[in-house]
Design an enzyme around this catalytic site. Structure first.
Site, short mmCIF file in Angstrom:
data_model
loop_
_atom_site.label_atom_id
_atom_site.label_comp_id
_atom_site.label_asym_id
_atom_site.label_seq_id
_atom_site.Cartn_x
_atom_site.Cartn_y
_atom_site.Cartn_z
N LYS A 38 0.84 -1.20 0.00
CA LYS A 38 0.00 0.00 0.00
C LYS A 38 0.88 1.25 0.00
O LYS A 38 2.09 1.18 0.19
CB LYS A 38 -0.93 0.00 1.22
CG LYS A 38 -0.21 0.02 2.56
CD LYS A 38 -1.18 -0.07 3.72
CE LYS A 38 -0.43 -0.06 5.05
NZ LYS A 38 -1.34 -0.13 6.21
N TYR A 264 13.85 31.06 5.88
CA TYR A 264 12.66 31.76 6.32
C TYR A 264 12.62 31.95 7.83
O TYR A 264 13.04 31.08 8.59
CB TYR A 264 11.40 30.99 5.89
CG TYR A 264 11.12 31.03 4.41
CD1 TYR A 264 10.97 32.25 3.74
CD2 TYR A 264 11.01 29.86 3.67
CE1 TYR A 264 10.70 32.28 2.38
CE2 TYR A 264 10.73 29.88 2.31
CZ TYR A 264 10.59 31.11 1.67
OH TYR A 264 10.32 31.14 0.33
#
Length: 369
Positions: A38, A264
């Site tokens: 999965k 940032y």
């Protein structure tokens, strides 16, 4: 393997086969092996992983959702595929692609029977999911009579298997709880086989269960993370090989004077002249902001370089002041030389989250013999 010239996720299918053979060696020859593929094969490439494992003769595959199973069928997978969390809206396509559903509630069971009848099916195989303590999905022991009544009143579907999901097989402090779950599951299986009157395929163990609870392997085991090289235990990890390696390159170097900030929000301010390297990947690629601000390291020319400042969407910066390196040099984010468990652990998360979060925009490079 070739040196990286861009950000890539290398997938080593030879390592995958090694891991499968190792895990297979820990169970009885007659026990079936279900490979969990999965979430894009735990962030890698589900189709390539499944095709390789099908050739290696696994018995079953498991996916989370119907679209994942359909993708495997289209890629050429012919062996049984279990859908762990099927949705009602996809039942028709599930049946059309010969997938097997995990049925976990009366409403889901009733709707699946109706869909199978509408499509004219006879004895279509289903797995019954029971909740033994994870408290996520599943029937209970008390539901068995109602399940039996519903299934015996029709011929469209037939119960093929019965499963549950263990909560803490990797935790040696939770042995008592795991044994409680196993005892509950044994009681459910005994009652179910008595009601239905035939033998069911019973499966409950995950990767850590295979290692720590071999007496509970029953008819089939399920393995996900172990196939990809991680066994939730350092001693087991030593016998496994990480299948994926995330690599990138140094895009640019900067010399930062003392007192200058990087990135940032100015989360890193240099206390002394510092050399940084900018790498072309970021939180849009699965390297979240939690890995920034010195929490985590990458490997450059055999040395560890800490991530400085905030992780950006498409870039991270690392401190290479003490490392001999140049623009274009290869950088290992995680893999064989820097395990995903070590990388993820620096941010108090797990290898599963790191691996499955790697963005699909990163090119996959497959290595196999």
């Amino acid at each position: 393997m070739a040196k990286a010239t861009e950000t890539v996720l290398e997938i080593d299918l030879n390592a995958l086969v090694h891991n499968y053979r190792y895990l297979r060696s820990r169970i009885r020859p007659e026990t079936k092996f279900m490979a969990v593929v999965k979430a894009y094969g735990y962030g890698s490439d589900a189709q390539e992983i499944a095709m390789c494992l099908q050739k290696a003769q696994v018995d079953y595959f498991a996916v989370a959702y119907v679209n994942e199973g359909i993708a495997l069928r289209k890629a050429g997978i012919t062996i049984p595929i279990l859908v762990l969390h099927p949705q009602k809206v996809h039942f028709k396509t599930l049946i059309e692609h010969n997938l097997e559903p995990s049925i976990y509630s009366h409403a889901i069971l009733e709707q699946f029977i109706r869909t199978a009848q509408e499509l004219g099916k006879l004895a279509y195989p289903i797995h019954l999911k029971f909740n033994t303590g994870l408290n996520r999905l599943g029937f209970t022991y008390a539901d068995l009579p109602k399940i039996y009544t519903a299934t015996e009143a029709q011929h469209a579907i037939k119960v093929k298997a019965i499963l549950s999901h263990l909560a803490a097989t990797e935790d040696r402090n939770e042995t008592e709880f795991t044994q409680l779950q196993l005892n509950r599951f044994e009681a459910i299986c005994n009652k179910a086989e008595t009601l239905f009157g035939y033998k069911l395929i019973k499966h409950v163990l995950n990767t850590s269960g295979i290692i720590n609870y071999p007496n509970a392997q029953l008819d089939m085991v399920r393995s996900g993370i172990g196939l990809y090289g991680y066994g939730n235990d350092a001693t087991i990890d030593a016998d496994l090989i990480p299948v994926v390696t995330l690599k990138t390159i140094i895009a640019q170097k900067h010399t930062i004077p003392a007192g200058e900030s990087v990135g940032y929000n100015r989360k890193y301010v240099s206390k002394k002249p510092t050399v940084t390297a900018t790498l072309p990947l970021g939180h849009a690629d699965g390297i979240g902001r939690q890995y920034g601000q010195g929490n985590t390291f990458v490997r450059i020319n055999g040395q560890l370089a800490p991530i400085v400042g905030n992780v950006c969407m498409d870039m991270i910066m690392v401190d290479v002041t003490e490392i001999e390196c140049e623009e274009g040099d290869e950088v290992i984010i995680f893999g064989k030389k820097l395990p995903a468990t070590e990388f993820s652990g620096t941010a108090d998360t797990i290898s599963y989250e790191l691996l499955t979060g790697i963005s699909q925009r990163i090119p996959r490079v497959i290595y196999k013999n």
